[in-house]
Scaffold this active site. Structure first.
Site, short mmCIF file in Angstrom:
data_model
loop_
_atom_site.label_atom_id
_atom_site.label_comp_id
_atom_site.label_asym_id
_atom_site.label_seq_id
_atom_site.Cartn_x
_atom_site.Cartn_y
_atom_site.Cartn_z
N TYR A 63 -1.54 -0.20 11.27
CA TYR A 63 -1.95 -1.35 9.81
C TYR A 63 -1.20 -0.89 8.93
O TYR A 63 0.25 -1.88 8.17
CB TYR A 63 -2.93 0.15 9.57
CG TYR A 63 -3.18 -0.79 8.01
CD1 TYR A 63 -3.33 -1.98 7.47
CD2 TYR A 63 -2.84 -0.05 6.89
CE1 TYR A 63 -2.93 -2.42 5.99
CE2 TYR A 63 -3.22 0.20 5.38
CZ TYR A 63 -2.97 -1.49 4.79
OH TYR A 63 -3.46 -1.67 3.94
N THR A 68 0.79 -1.87 0.07
CA THR A 68 -0.30 0.33 0.06
C THR A 68 0.75 1.28 0.52
O THR A 68 1.92 1.18 0.29
CB THR A 68 -0.30 -0.26 1.22
OG1 THR A 68 -1.08 1.78 1.39
CG2 THR A 68 0.03 -0.16 2.54
N ASP A 69 0.00 2.50 -0.58
CA ASP A 69 0.79 3.53 0.00
C ASP A 69 1.15 4.28 1.20
O ASP A 69 1.82 4.98 1.40
CB ASP A 69 0.08 4.84 -0.90
CG ASP A 69 -1.13 5.11 -1.10
OD1 ASP A 69 -1.58 4.48 -0.07
OD2 ASP A 69 -2.21 5.65 -1.61
N GLU A 70 0.74 3.57 2.03
CA GLU A 70 0.47 4.36 3.32
C GLU A 70 1.72 3.90 3.73
O GLU A 70 2.07 4.40 4.99
CB GLU A 70 -0.68 3.68 4.27
CG GLU A 70 -2.20 3.99 3.16
CD GLU A 70 -3.40 3.49 4.23
OE1 GLU A 70 -2.98 3.10 5.48
OE2 GLU A 70 -4.57 3.97 3.83
N PRO A 83 -20.79 10.02 8.93
CA PRO A 83 -19.50 10.70 9.35
C PRO A 83 -18.32 10.43 8.83
O PRO A 83 -17.47 9.97 8.68
CB PRO A 83 -19.70 8.93 11.02
CG PRO A 83 -19.91 8.61 10.06
CD PRO A 83 -20.53 8.30 8.57
P1 NAD Z 1 -9.92 -6.36 3.10
O1 NAD Z 1 -9.95 -6.53 3.67
O2 NAD Z 1 -11.08 -6.84 2.22
O3 NAD Z 1 -9.88 -8.72 3.16
C1 NAD Z 1 -8.16 -9.43 3.24
C2 NAD Z 1 -8.98 -10.55 3.01
O4 NAD Z 1 -8.10 -11.78 3.34
C3 NAD Z 1 -10.29 -11.41 3.49
O5 NAD Z 1 -10.47 -11.98 2.64
C4 NAD Z 1 -9.44 -12.22 5.24
O6 NAD Z 1 -10.37 -13.03 5.11
C5 NAD Z 1 -8.16 -12.65 4.60
N1 NAD Z 1 -7.08 -12.65 5.66
C6 NAD Z 1 -7.22 -12.21 6.62
N2 NAD Z 1 -6.79 -12.52 7.88
C7 NAD Z 1 -5.69 -13.46 6.87
C8 NAD Z 1 -5.08 -14.55 6.81
N3 NAD Z 1 -4.23 -14.64 8.50
N4 NAD Z 1 -4.82 -15.99 6.55
C9 NAD Z 1 -5.53 -15.50 5.49
N5 NAD Z 1 -6.44 -14.79 5.49
C10 NAD Z 1 -6.44 -13.69 5.21
O7 NAD Z 1 -9.05 -6.50 2.64
P2 NAD Z 1 -8.50 -5.25 0.74
O8 NAD Z 1 -9.27 -4.18 0.69
O9 NAD Z 1 -9.06 -6.43 -0.35
O10 NAD Z 1 -6.91 -5.39 0.36
C11 NAD Z 1 -6.01 -7.11 0.52
C12 NAD Z 1 -4.65 -6.76 0.35
O11 NAD Z 1 -4.48 -4.76 -0.54
C13 NAD Z 1 -3.81 -5.95 1.28
O12 NAD Z 1 -2.95 -7.02 1.80
C14 NAD Z 1 -4.03 -4.35 1.91
O13 NAD Z 1 -2.84 -3.84 2.77
C15 NAD Z 1 -3.80 -3.76 0.17
N6 NAD Z 1 -4.39 -2.69 0.25
C16 NAD Z 1 -5.62 -2.45 -0.09
C17 NAD Z 1 -5.81 -0.90 -0.43
C18 NAD Z 1 -7.36 -0.65 -0.62
O14 NAD Z 1 -7.51 0.71 -1.05
N7 NAD Z 1 -8.35 -1.25 -0.17
C19 NAD Z 1 -4.84 -0.44 -1.00
C20 NAD Z 1 -4.04 -1.01 -1.35
C21 NAD Z 1 -3.58 -1.85 -1.01
P1 TYD Z 2 -10.53 4.37 4.56
O1 TYD Z 2 -11.64 3.88 4.14
O2 TYD Z 2 -10.18 3.54 5.97
O3 TYD Z 2 -9.32 4.48 4.00
P2 TYD Z 2 -7.78 4.45 4.69
O4 TYD Z 2 -7.98 4.32 6.13
O5 TYD Z 2 -6.69 3.04 4.28
O6 TYD Z 2 -7.65 5.45 4.00
O7 TYD Z 2 -10.93 5.80 5.21
C1 TYD Z 2 -10.97 7.02 3.86
C2 TYD Z 2 -10.57 7.92 4.48
O8 TYD Z 2 -11.76 8.45 4.82
C3 TYD Z 2 -9.74 8.36 5.41
O9 TYD Z 2 -8.82 9.52 5.98
C4 TYD Z 2 -10.54 8.20 7.25
C5 TYD Z 2 -12.01 8.92 6.28
N1 TYD Z 2 -12.86 8.25 7.07
C6 TYD Z 2 -14.32 8.82 7.47
O10 TYD Z 2 -14.09 10.06 6.91
N2 TYD Z 2 -14.89 8.63 7.98
C7 TYD Z 2 -15.59 6.80 8.22
O11 TYD Z 2 -16.91 6.71 8.39
C8 TYD Z 2 -13.98 5.96 7.33
C9 TYD Z 2 -14.48 4.67 7.82
C10 TYD Z 2 -12.70 6.72 6.85
#
Ligand code: NAD
Ligand code: TYD
Length: 337
Positions: free
Chosen positions: A153, A125-127, A208
């Protein structure tokens, strides 16, 4: 070609499973997921009987189980999506983030060493880069930006990235890493900003917004993330990191106001800010563009419409989620916030 997709019952992993099965008619996809609160078999309902798809309920941090699956399946490529992924939950309870995101990654890397694979790809992630100030809009994260994680995280994801690089350098493991900005689209768990706001509008609940709502995220439609990972696992240079982003920066307020406009109602409620809240994420994706020819296809204006429509058309998918344990989570995080 046989690909293990970990975390395939989650948001991005689930989209990737659908994307790959559709795009490559010869590939076998093995999904491995612990089915935590964020994993949902309904996301995989339409592929579960596909003969080129197989599902294992397994924890990536369980060494013996993972080793057995690798031994049995003999995969060519591993794409690791499995993670604890929600910043707010990591502030409440960091330890499971270290267990899955760091220790789980190490178990997968060891299994790759033991059984031999063509490539291990880490979905990061970019985070991991921390955040950028709002008053310097010309600053972007590049692959050379130092790691500077803010939340438990992002610290756990940064730790995992360093392990992946260490296994490449020390053991010569064939790895790649991608660091993507915020995704949105179908199957997004409703604890995250966009689906939470859509669900709240549809349930006539307040929306929120943390702090002032000025925080900026760079939103990418999930299918564009899938296409980037597809390119990297086929053409990405081993040992390299690739940033993936949409050049689509929006404040949280802009995102929420767009959802209100599209759905025709919704009332913002400003709530207590997130601890350590990152101000701005913005990705420079020149490397993946120049080296692999990737660019995002879906414009935010279209992607957000498609996403809202998906939530309207698939109410049972998210209503099943928010009717269960999610109620307790929501009450804990938002009541009296
Ligand atoms: P998500 O939380 O929707 O899904 C995570 C999945 O991993 C779930 O199905 C969960 O059951 C599974 N999981 C959790 N712990 C596990 C374990 N110990 N063993 C096996 N499976 C397990 O997450 P997401 O948003 O789909 O993110 C997927 C990946 O992409 C993550 O690595 C996250 O860091 C990365 N990512 C997410 C975003 C975003 O915007 N959502 C952006 C950049 C990178
Ligand atoms: P989120 O979807 O949790 O992703 P990330 O924290 O990984 O960027 O949140 C996106 C942005 O929205 C973040 O700045 C936090 C804000 N946010 C709210 O303002 N209200 C909410 O209820 C949530 C879940 C997030």
């Amino acid at each position: 070609m046989k690909i293990i997709v970990t975390g395939g019952a989650g948001f991005i992993g689930g989209n990737f499973v659908h994307y790959m099965l559709k795009r490559y008619e010869e590939y076998e996809i093995i999904c491995l997921d612990k089915l935590t609160y964020a994993g949902n078999m309904e996301t995989l309902e339409s592929v579960i009987n596909n003969p080129r798809f197989k599902f294992y309920k397994a924890d990536i941090a369980e060494k013996e189980v993972i080793s057995e699956i690798f031994y049995k399946e003999k995969p060519n490529i591993i794409v690791n999506f499995a993670a604890e992924s929600h910043v707010d939950r990591s502030i409440e309870n960091p330890s499971v983030f270290l267990q899955t995101n760091v220790m789980g990654t190490q178990v997968l890397l060891d299994a790759c060493r033991k059984h031999g694979i063509d490539r291990y790809h880490q979905v990061s992630t970019d985070e991991v880069y921390g955040d950028l100030p709002l008053d310097k809009p010309d600053l972007f994260f590049t692959e050379e930006t130092p790691l500077n994680a803010s939340s438990p995280y992002s610290a756990s994801k940064a730790g995992a990235d360093m392990l992946v690089q260490a296994y490449h350098r020390t053991f010569g493991l064939p790895v790649t890493i991608s660091r993507c900005s915020n995704n949105y689209g179908p199957y997004h768990f409703p604890e995250k900003l966009i689906p939470l706001m859509i669900a709240n509008v549809l349930y006539n609940k307040p929306l929120p917004v943390y702090g002032t709502g000025e925080n900026v995220r760079d939103w990418l439609y999930v299918e564009d993330h899938c296409s980037a990972i597809d390119l990297i696992i086929h053409k990405g240079r081993l040992g390299e990191i690739y940033n993936i982003g949409g050049h689509n920066e929006k404040t949280n307020l802009e995102v929420v106001q767009t959802i209100i406009r599209e759905l025709g109602n919704g009332k913002i409620e400003y709530v207590k800010d997130r601890a350590g809240h990152d101000m701005r994420y913005a990705i420079d994706s020149a490397k993946i563009h120049n080296d692999l020819g990737w660019f995002p296809i879906t414009k935010f204006e279209d992607g957000i419409k498609m996403t809202i429509q998906w939530y309207l058309d698939n109410k049972s998918w998210w209503e099943n989620i928010i009717s269960g344990e999610y109620q307790n989570y929501y009450a804990k995080m938002y009541d009296k916030r």
